[in-house]
Write a protein that holds these residues in place. Sequence first.
Motif, PDB file in Angstrom:
ATOM      1  N   ALA A 273       0.986  -1.300  -0.074  1.00 42.27           N
ATOM      2  CA  ALA A 273      -0.259   0.062   0.040  1.00 42.27           C
ATOM      3  C   ALA A 273       0.676   1.384   0.042  1.00 42.27           C
ATOM      4  N   GLU A 274       0.471   1.973  -0.891  1.00 44.19           N
ATOM      5  CA  GLU A 274       1.416   3.375  -1.015  1.00 44.19           C
ATOM      6  C   GLU A 274       0.881   4.336   0.002  1.00 44.19           C
ATOM      7  N   LYS A 275      -0.212   4.431   0.230  1.00 46.97           N
ATOM      8  CA  LYS A 275      -1.082   5.370   1.190  1.00 46.97           C
ATOM      9  C   LYS A 275      -2.278   4.589   1.853  1.00 46.97           C
ATOM     10  N   VAL A 276      -2.761   5.561   2.911  1.00 43.54           N
ATOM     11  CA  VAL A 276      -3.887   4.772   3.651  1.00 43.54           C
ATOM     12  C   VAL A 276      -4.831   6.002   3.834  1.00 43.54           C
ATOM     13  N   GLY A 277      -6.054   5.782   3.963  1.00 46.19           N
ATOM     14  CA  GLY A 277      -7.067   6.993   4.138  1.00 46.19           C
ATOM     15  C   GLY A 277      -7.940   6.902   5.218  1.00 46.19           C
ATOM     16  N   ILE A 278      -7.941   7.682   6.155  1.00 49.38           N
ATOM     17  CA  ILE A 278      -8.905   7.568   7.154  1.00 49.38           C
ATOM     18  C   ILE A 278      -9.825   8.488   7.571  1.00 49.38           C
ATOM     19  N   ALA A 279     -11.151   7.850   7.278  1.00 49.37           N
ATOM     20  CA  ALA A 279     -12.468   8.689   7.297  1.00 49.37           C
ATOM     21  C   ALA A 279     -13.016   9.024   8.646  1.00 49.37           C
TER      22      ALA A 279
ATOM     23  N   ASP B 210     -15.326  11.356   9.367  1.00 43.10           N
ATOM     24  CA  ASP B 210     -16.520  11.693   9.259  1.00 43.10           C
ATOM     25  C   ASP B 210     -17.260  12.609   9.985  1.00 43.10           C
ATOM     26  N   LEU B 211     -16.881  12.809  11.433  1.00 44.74           N
ATOM     27  CA  LEU B 211     -17.519  13.685  12.122  1.00 44.74           C
ATOM     28  C   LEU B 211     -16.495  14.554  12.778  1.00 44.74           C
ATOM     29  N   ALA B 212     -16.914  15.783  13.070  1.00 49.80           N
ATOM     30  CA  ALA B 212     -15.904  16.869  13.408  1.00 49.80           C
ATOM     31  C   ALA B 212     -15.642  17.025  14.790  1.00 49.80           C
ATOM     32  N   THR B 213     -16.630  16.412  15.744  1.00 51.12           N
ATOM     33  CA  THR B 213     -16.016  16.602  17.203  1.00 51.12           C
ATOM     34  C   THR B 213     -16.237  15.095  17.783  1.00 51.12           C
ATOM     35  N   PRO B 214     -15.715  14.982  19.162  1.00 45.87           N
ATOM     36  CA  PRO B 214     -15.858  13.711  19.768  1.00 45.87           C
ATOM     37  C   PRO B 214     -17.345  13.349  19.939  1.00 45.87           C
ATOM     38  N   GLU B 215     -18.114  14.545  20.421  1.00 46.77           N
ATOM     39  CA  GLU B 215     -19.520  14.103  20.864  1.00 46.77           C
ATOM     40  C   GLU B 215     -20.350  13.793  19.582  1.00 46.77           C
ATOM     41  N   LEU B 216     -20.080  14.608  18.455  1.00 49.86           N
ATOM     42  CA  LEU B 216     -20.773  13.946  17.208  1.00 49.86           C
ATOM     43  C   LEU B 216     -20.487  12.640  16.608  1.00 49.86           C
TER      44      LEU B 216
ATOM     45  N   GLY C  16     -22.839   1.694  17.965  1.00 51.95           N
ATOM     46  CA  GLY C  16     -21.649   1.213  17.215  1.00 51.95           C
ATOM     47  C   GLY C  16     -20.434   1.048  17.616  1.00 51.95           C
ATOM     48  N   PRO C  17     -19.496   0.457  17.092  1.00 55.36           N
ATOM     49  CA  PRO C  17     -18.260   0.087  17.973  1.00 55.36           C
ATOM     50  C   PRO C  17     -17.039   1.240  17.640  1.00 55.36           C
ATOM     51  N   HIS C  18     -17.293   2.088  17.010  1.00 55.52           N
ATOM     52  CA  HIS C  18     -16.291   3.175  16.762  1.00 55.52           C
ATOM     53  C   HIS C  18     -15.956   3.909  17.891  1.00 55.52           C
ATOM     54  N   LYS C  19     -14.505   4.354  17.948  1.00 56.40           N
ATOM     55  CA  LYS C  19     -14.156   5.323  19.237  1.00 56.40           C
ATOM     56  C   LYS C  19     -13.535   6.322  18.642  1.00 56.40           C
ATOM     57  N   TRP C  20     -13.633   7.757  18.924  1.00 64.21           N
ATOM     58  CA  TRP C  20     -12.779   8.767  18.396  1.00 64.21           C
ATOM     59  C   TRP C  20     -11.450   8.719  18.705  1.00 64.21           C
ATOM     60  N   GLU C  21     -11.067   8.045  20.028  1.00 68.55           N
ATOM     61  CA  GLU C  21      -9.769   8.060  20.552  1.00 68.55           C
ATOM     62  C   GLU C  21      -8.826   7.044  19.445  1.00 68.55           C
ATOM     63  N   LYS C  22      -9.656   6.039  19.365  1.00 68.43           N
ATOM     64  CA  LYS C  22      -9.034   4.884  18.407  1.00 68.43           C
ATOM     65  C   LYS C  22      -8.743   5.371  16.962  1.00 68.43           C
ATOM     66  N   TYR C  23      -9.779   6.204  16.626  1.00 64.74           N
ATOM     67  CA  TYR C  23      -9.530   6.687  15.288  1.00 64.74           C
ATOM     68  C   TYR C  23      -8.379   7.548  15.116  1.00 64.74           C
ATOM     69  N   TRP C  24      -8.050   8.508  16.296  1.00 67.20           N
ATOM     70  CA  TRP C  24      -6.675   9.236  16.229  1.00 67.20           C
ATOM     71  C   TRP C  24      -5.833   8.538  16.505  1.00 67.20           C
TER      72      TRP C  24
END
Length: 203
Positions: free
Chosen positions: A147-153, A155-161, A172-180
Amino acid sequence: MESKIQSPEYAKMSHATAISLGLVNRRMYRGAVNRCVNLLVHYAEGCSANCAYCGLAKKRPGTYQEKSFIHVDWPIYSMDDIIQTINRAPAYVKRTCISMITNGKCRRDTLDMTRRLKAETRIPVSILISPTLMDRQDLIDMKEAGAEKVGIAIDLATPELFDKYRGKGVSGPHKWEKYWEIIRAALEIFGPLTWEHTSWSHG
Ligand code: SF4
């Protein structure tokens, strides 16, 4: 019985890519072209996440086969056919991007697809990754797979959203801290941000 029509032997392809590559007999408005081969991993059981705005969310009614990201078809092709088609694609096709979903098999199969595309085509490969499934070593493995590059979406601009529309608010399983955490690791492993647009917002 588990369907054989699944990744890594098969992948979905965006309708626009299928038109641009001549696999679907339609024309794009004003002769537009899609320079990126947008692929999406595919499993009968689909994505286990529930992002509020996504057509593939688990809680949406209907089977996964009936669901679509963005209200258009995403036809399924074998990776053999996809690779052959990329290798005879017009010169304007510059990149392939594999999009992951939140499914436990996805890391292994995305690596497999990346290795094949790297070895058997001449255009660079990006991965739109699913941070929830991943750790730092997975990013290293992706780079080593080609892979030459990765994208990470995010999608929402604040931890609350984020929590409201991708996390607890929709079960849902997603966590703001994990994404960052994964963004920071990706910056170290793949290098600084570039703004080339290769895919749609997802992950
Ligand atoms: S993880 Fe991606 S595919 Fe799954 S519901 Fe969220 S946005 Fe849709």
